[in-house]
Write a protein that holds these residues in place. Structure first.
Motif, PDB file in Angstrom:
ATOM      1  N   MET A   1     -68.222   9.426 -25.545  1.00 44.75           N
ATOM      2  CA  MET A   1     -67.129   8.987 -26.398  1.00 44.75           C
ATOM      3  C   MET A   1     -65.803   9.014 -25.647  1.00 44.75           C
ATOM      4  N   GLN A   2     -65.849   8.807 -24.339  1.00 45.67           N
ATOM      5  CA  GLN A   2     -64.628   8.860 -23.540  1.00 45.67           C
ATOM      6  C   GLN A   2     -63.600   7.827 -23.984  1.00 45.67           C
ATOM      7  N   GLU A   3     -64.061   6.660 -24.424  1.00 45.04           N
ATOM      8  CA  GLU A   3     -63.131   5.623 -24.884  1.00 45.04           C
ATOM      9  C   GLU A   3     -62.377   6.058 -26.136  1.00 45.04           C
ATOM     10  N   ALA A   4     -62.937   7.041 -26.861  1.00 49.54           N
ATOM     11  CA  ALA A   4     -62.287   7.570 -28.057  1.00 49.54           C
ATOM     12  C   ALA A   4     -61.477   8.823 -27.752  1.00 49.54           C
ATOM     13  N   GLY A   5     -61.434   9.224 -26.473  1.00 49.39           N
ATOM     14  CA  GLY A   5     -60.676  10.404 -26.092  1.00 49.39           C
ATOM     15  C   GLY A   5     -61.470  11.693 -26.149  1.00 49.39           C
ATOM     16  N   VAL A   6     -62.792  11.586 -26.290  1.00 52.37           N
ATOM     17  CA  VAL A   6     -63.664  12.758 -26.332  1.00 52.37           C
ATOM     18  C   VAL A   6     -64.470  12.779 -25.038  1.00 52.37           C
ATOM     19  N   HIS A   7     -64.325  13.868 -24.272  1.00 56.28           N
ATOM     20  CA  HIS A   7     -64.983  13.972 -22.971  1.00 56.28           C
ATOM     21  C   HIS A   7     -66.020  15.094 -22.990  1.00 56.28           C
ATOM     22  N   ASP A   8     -66.981  15.006 -22.087  1.00 59.93           N
ATOM     23  CA  ASP A   8     -68.015  16.026 -21.970  1.00 59.93           C
ATOM     24  C   ASP A   8     -67.367  17.396 -21.764  1.00 59.93           C
ATOM     25  N   GLY A   9     -67.761  18.367 -22.578  1.00 59.54           N
ATOM     26  CA  GLY A   9     -67.219  19.715 -22.472  1.00 59.54           C
ATOM     27  C   GLY A   9     -65.999  19.972 -23.340  1.00 59.54           C
TER      28      GLY A   9
ATOM     29  N   ASP B   1     -74.147  -0.247 -24.391  1.00 58.78           N
ATOM     30  CA  ASP B   1     -75.583  -0.370 -24.113  1.00 58.78           C
ATOM     31  C   ASP B   1     -76.446   0.146 -25.265  1.00 58.78           C
ATOM     32  N   PHE B   2     -75.832   0.827 -26.228  1.00 62.92           N
ATOM     33  CA  PHE B   2     -76.576   1.378 -27.350  1.00 62.92           C
ATOM     34  C   PHE B   2     -76.123   0.726 -28.651  1.00 62.92           C
ATOM     35  N   PRO B   3     -77.061   0.409 -29.547  1.00 64.56           N
ATOM     36  CA  PRO B   3     -76.704  -0.235 -30.811  1.00 64.56           C
ATOM     37  C   PRO B   3     -76.166   0.771 -31.825  1.00 64.56           C
ATOM     38  N   PRO B   4     -75.409   0.292 -32.811  1.00 58.17           N
ATOM     39  CA  PRO B   4     -74.985   1.172 -33.904  1.00 58.17           C
ATOM     40  C   PRO B   4     -76.203   1.662 -34.691  1.00 58.17           C
ATOM     41  N   LEU B   5     -76.097   2.873 -35.218  1.00 60.08           N
ATOM     42  CA  LEU B   5     -77.177   3.480 -35.979  1.00 60.08           C
ATOM     43  C   LEU B   5     -76.837   3.419 -37.467  1.00 60.08           C
TER      44      LEU B   5
ATOM     45  N   LEU C   1     -73.105   4.421 -37.537  1.00 61.44           N
ATOM     46  CA  LEU C   1     -72.527   5.295 -36.527  1.00 61.44           C
ATOM     47  C   LEU C   1     -72.560   4.512 -35.228  1.00 61.44           C
ATOM     48  N   ALA C   2     -71.387   4.248 -34.659  1.00 56.89           N
ATOM     49  CA  ALA C   2     -71.299   3.398 -33.476  1.00 56.89           C
ATOM     50  C   ALA C   2     -70.950   4.217 -32.241  1.00 56.89           C
ATOM     51  N   PRO C   3     -71.781   4.129 -31.192  1.00 49.82           N
ATOM     52  CA  PRO C   3     -71.417   4.766 -29.926  1.00 49.82           C
ATOM     53  C   PRO C   3     -70.357   3.937 -29.222  1.00 49.82           C
ATOM     54  N   THR C   4     -69.604   4.554 -28.317  1.00 53.46           N
ATOM     55  CA  THR C   4     -68.634   3.767 -27.550  1.00 53.46           C
ATOM     56  C   THR C   4     -69.307   3.070 -26.373  1.00 53.46           C
ATOM     57  N   ASN C   5     -70.524   3.498 -26.032  1.00 48.87           N
ATOM     58  CA  ASN C   5     -71.284   2.861 -24.961  1.00 48.87           C
ATOM     59  C   ASN C   5     -71.913   1.579 -25.500  1.00 48.87           C
TER      60      ASN C   5
END
Length: 83
Positions: free
Chosen positions: A1-9, A55-59, A49-53
């Motif tokens: 979710m880096q495009e949303a400002g959420v980073h790993d950790g 390559d993955f479809p919305p759930l 629920l939409a990922p920012t990636n």
């Protein structure tokens, strides 16, 4: 979710008292786990629920499948001291 400002950790602050709205970043339960995604409304009344990636479809959000909104992410805190 880096495009949303959420980073790993990152540490997330989640407000469970807020009513989720389209465009919010939310924490949702899926198959006995948690995920962080953006809440979007599709055609009609169907919510996803939409990922920012891309390559993955919305759930689709389907309570019968155990998919539920757990809370709305209000803050994402990044640790700047990586020791």
């Amino acid at each position: 979710m880096q495009e949303a400002g959420v980073h790993d950790g990152d540490l997330l602050v989640v407000d469970r008292s807020l009513e989720p709205m389209a465009g919010d970043v939310v924490v949702a339960t899926i198959a006995d786990g948690l995920t962080v995604k953006r809440l979007i409304c599709g055609d009609g009344e169907q919510w996803f629920l939409a990922p920012t990636n891309p390559d993955f479809p919305p759930l689709p959000i389907d309570p019968a499948e155990g998919v539920r909104i757990w809370g709305v992410v209000t803050w994402s805190l990044t640790n700047l001291c990586k020791r």
